[in-house]
Design a protein around this motif. Structure first.
Motif, PDB file in Angstrom:
ATOM      1  N   ALA A 469      20.484  50.859  65.176  1.00 35.05           N
ATOM      2  CA  ALA A 469      19.502  51.513  64.557  1.00 35.05           C
ATOM      3  C   ALA A 469      18.201  51.456  65.387  1.00 35.05           C
ATOM      4  N   LEU A 470      18.091  50.141  65.684  1.00 39.26           N
ATOM      5  CA  LEU A 470      16.587  50.103  66.614  1.00 39.26           C
ATOM      6  C   LEU A 470      16.348  51.141  67.744  1.00 39.26           C
ATOM      7  N   LEU A 474      13.047  53.127  68.104  1.00 40.42           N
ATOM      8  CA  LEU A 474      12.028  52.873  69.213  1.00 40.42           C
ATOM      9  C   LEU A 474      11.730  54.132  69.648  1.00 40.42           C
ATOM     10  N   ASP A 475      13.030  55.126  69.917  1.00 41.40           N
ATOM     11  CA  ASP A 475      13.001  56.257  70.404  1.00 41.40           C
ATOM     12  C   ASP A 475      11.971  57.231  69.792  1.00 41.40           C
ATOM     13  N   LEU A 482       8.006  58.887  64.865  1.00 39.73           N
ATOM     14  CA  LEU A 482       8.365  57.977  63.900  1.00 39.73           C
ATOM     15  C   LEU A 482       7.709  58.231  62.612  1.00 39.73           C
ATOM     16  N   LYS A 483       8.321  58.591  61.664  1.00 38.66           N
ATOM     17  CA  LYS A 483       7.696  58.925  60.204  1.00 38.66           C
ATOM     18  C   LYS A 483       6.502  58.058  59.622  1.00 38.66           C
ATOM     19  N   VAL A 502       4.513  47.542  72.697  1.00 42.97           N
ATOM     20  CA  VAL A 502       5.116  47.574  71.457  1.00 42.97           C
ATOM     21  C   VAL A 502       5.770  46.267  71.240  1.00 42.97           C
ATOM     22  N   ILE A 503       5.721  45.349  70.357  1.00 40.58           N
ATOM     23  CA  ILE A 503       6.044  44.444  69.644  1.00 40.58           C
ATOM     24  C   ILE A 503       6.714  44.516  68.573  1.00 40.58           C
ATOM     25  N   VAL A 504       8.029  44.330  68.389  1.00 36.51           N
ATOM     26  CA  VAL A 504       8.822  44.688  67.123  1.00 36.51           C
ATOM     27  C   VAL A 504       9.295  43.023  66.758  1.00 36.51           C
ATOM     28  N   PHE A 505       9.234  42.970  65.583  1.00 33.80           N
ATOM     29  CA  PHE A 505       9.674  41.880  64.692  1.00 33.80           C
ATOM     30  C   PHE A 505      10.555  42.047  63.524  1.00 33.80           C
ATOM     31  N   MET A 506      11.908  41.406  63.787  1.00 31.97           N
ATOM     32  CA  MET A 506      12.950  41.656  62.576  1.00 31.97           C
ATOM     33  C   MET A 506      12.975  40.575  61.752  1.00 31.97           C
TER      34      MET A 506
END
Length: 566
Positions: A469-470, A474-475, A482-483, A502-506
């Motif tokens: 889903a990531l 990200l797209d 992105l809503k 962009v830094i993504v943290f899960m």
């Protein structure tokens, strides 16, 4: 934005600041992992670091005053106490102390008072409070974020420390967005914002054209990805053998030689691994075969290399190939074990069923395949459980849902009770309101393709259709689609232009499949730099541990039965 370079620069600076002379590197459990992921011991010895000690297991009290001590420690209460004790009775001639995060002024005062012999030369903050796995991937090495499906407060504190250190190390003061369906994501976003405000001077970086984005997600947004068997090299090794701080334990591999019982897989120190870690299993085997054929031509050898078993025999018969190829012999061993496990556990058939569950919606076909695989003695309990969990997610609202029947089949198979209980835990963990988007995206009729490789027996290229889903998130972020209702900003400001950094943290851990998505986007999207991080990097086993800890003590109803986890 390079997490490995950030850590390396900090460590090199520490060593350089201590000047010439023999040194000892004093660390704690966590900073040992941080340093070992960035440097090999041989590299450190070239920098005059000849001794590595742990402050929490430092039992030797023999003074070595000729050594300079470079201490790299997390600023925890325990470490401050241990360091205070060390300074009262110093073992080394000089101390250069570096904390991996912000240290309290009162703690610095305590250390100064303990330094009666005036051995301390430097006390400084270097923000290396995270484990850099690759330039675009980092981890905090924490399994167990959730406590009764909310934050474990000690883990929240560690996460805030790790993330703010990463931002300081990368010199980013970001706009923060978070997953709106997750209270944990919102709370982490608030805590990060509060810390940045409190440490405003630390985050006073030069403004960029487009402000960086920190996007905070919750693992519960996509619980499919960590359930699946993997077929790209790095992800497959982690799934079947487990990668722990770049180390892989091969002690249980049949016929393994002593020197290969534990190996290191590091993209920074192993060119073959760096070039192949994202390739399909079959492609890696083909690459090794090609390299062997080049050697054969040079050595005028006629030995056939038509299978992975042939490759292993080749390495044994030609010690000069082993010497010439450097790390390649190690990868032949790893590939051999992956191939063996694939056959022994019937993983091709299992993975095909997984991909169909993840990417298609054919209830009657799925349930037939699952029943058949559960009944197959070659299929591990772990893989039977994977299929049940995927089924429970895919068909949670299906009119013909037969989860009870499948659980009965698991019991007849003699599967451990802890696995049966995990099905209920998983249902609680993946509760529907946690998801901001559609969990399953039905795709083409062929979810799993096997392609026989020419000239290589018993090896196939496996093409899976599932995409985390990531990728969609990200797209949408990159396309400014992105809503905001699903991923609101923390604060009044919004980014109107395309982001650059962009830094993504899960929260709850990321995966190597998601790291591959990040790598591909970095490669194919000019002007965009993405770094992915998580509490940990999961394989299926560690994800089950996460789920089990998250739901411990949660009262829930499943199939009309109310139960409590212990």
């Amino acid at each position: 934005m390079n997490t490995v370079a950030a850590i390396k620069n900090y460590i090199l600076k520490m060593i350089e600041e201590s000047g010439p002379g023999m040194k000892v590197l004093l660390m704690d459990k966590e900073t040992t992992s941080i340093v070992s992921m960035a440097f090999a011991q041989s590299e450190m010895s070239l920098k005059e670091v000849f001794l590595f000690e742990r402050i929490d297991t430092n039992v030797s009290k023999e003074p070595m005053r000729h050594l300079k001590c470079v201490a790299f420690l997390r600023p925890t209460k325990d470490n401050i106490e241990l360091l205070t004790s060390e300074l009262k009775n110093p073992k080394y001639g000089q101390y250069y102390i570096y904390f991996s995060n912000v240290v309290n002024k009162t703690d610095v005062k305590t250390l100064a008072e303990a330094d009666e012999q005036e051995v301390v030369r430097v006390v400084q903050e270097f923000y290396g409070d995270f484990v850099a796995i690759s330039p675009h991937l980092f981890s905090l090495n924490v399994v167990g974020c959730y406590q009764s499906l909310n934050w474990d407060l000690s883990v929240l504190e560690r996460t805030v420390q790790g993330l703010t250190a990463l931002l300081a190390a990368l010199r980013k003061c970001p706009m923060i967005r978070y997953q709106n369906t997750s209270e944990m994501a919102k709370r982490l976003a608030e805590s990060i914002k509060s810390t940045i405000s409190k440490e405003a001077a630390l985050f006073d970086f030069r403004k960029t054209e487009a402000p960086p984005i920190l996007l905070i997600l919750d693992r519960r947004e996509d619980c499919i990805t960590p359930l699946l068997n993997q077929w790209t090299y790095q992800a497959m090794v982690h799934e079947l053998l487990t990668i722990n701080n770049n180390r892989v334990n091969l002690a249980n591999v049949p016929g393994i030689s002593k020197d290969l019982q534990e190996i290191v897989l590091s993209s920074g120190h192993d060119e073959f691994y760096a070039n192949n870690l994202y390739l399909n299993f079959g492609e890696v085997a083909s690459t090794i075969k090609d390299m062997m054929e080049v050697f054969q031509t040079k050595a005028k050898s006629q030995q056939k290399v038509e299978s992975i078993a042939d490759m292993k025999a080749f390495v044994e018969n030609y010690p000069q190939f082993k010497k010439m190829s450097g790390t390649l012999a190690k990868h032949v061993t790893v590939m051999g074990e992956l191939s063996r496990l694939t056959a022994v556990y019937n993983l091709l058939e299992v993975s095909e069923a997984e991909q169909e569950l993840a990417c298609q919606s054919d209830h009657s076909l799925s349930i037939q395949k699952i029943r058949k695989l559960i009944a197959n003695d070659k299929v591990r309990d772990l893989d039977a459980l994977r299929l049940i969990l995927l089924y429970a997610l895919r068909y949670e609202r299906h009119a013909s849902n037969d989860l009870v029947g499948l659980l009965d089949a698991l019991k007849r198979k003699g599967i451990a009770e802890k696995y049966i209980n995990l099905v209920q835990s998983f249902q609680q963990f993946t509760i529907n309101k946690m998801r901001s988007g559609e969990l399953f995206r039905n795709q083409d009729p062929v979810a799993f393709t096997r392609k026989i490789l020419k000239g290589l027996k018993g090896v196939e290229n496996i093409y899976t259709q599932h995409v985390p889903a990531l990728k969609d998130i990200l797209d949408d972020l990159i396309k400014i689609k992105l809503k905001e209702s699903s991923y609101p900003y923390m604060g009044p400001y919004q980014l109107k232009e395309r982001p650059q950094d962009v830094i993504v943290f899960m929260i709850g851990g990321t995966t190597y499949e998601e790291a591959l998505v990040t790598h591909q986007l970095n490669k194919t999207t000019p002007g965009i730099r993405i770094v992915l991080g998580g509490s940990t990097v999961h394989n299926f086993k560690s994800f089950l541990e996460e789920v089990s800890k998250a739901t411990s003590g949660v009262v829930r109803k499943s199939h009309g039965i109310s139960s409590r986890q212990h």
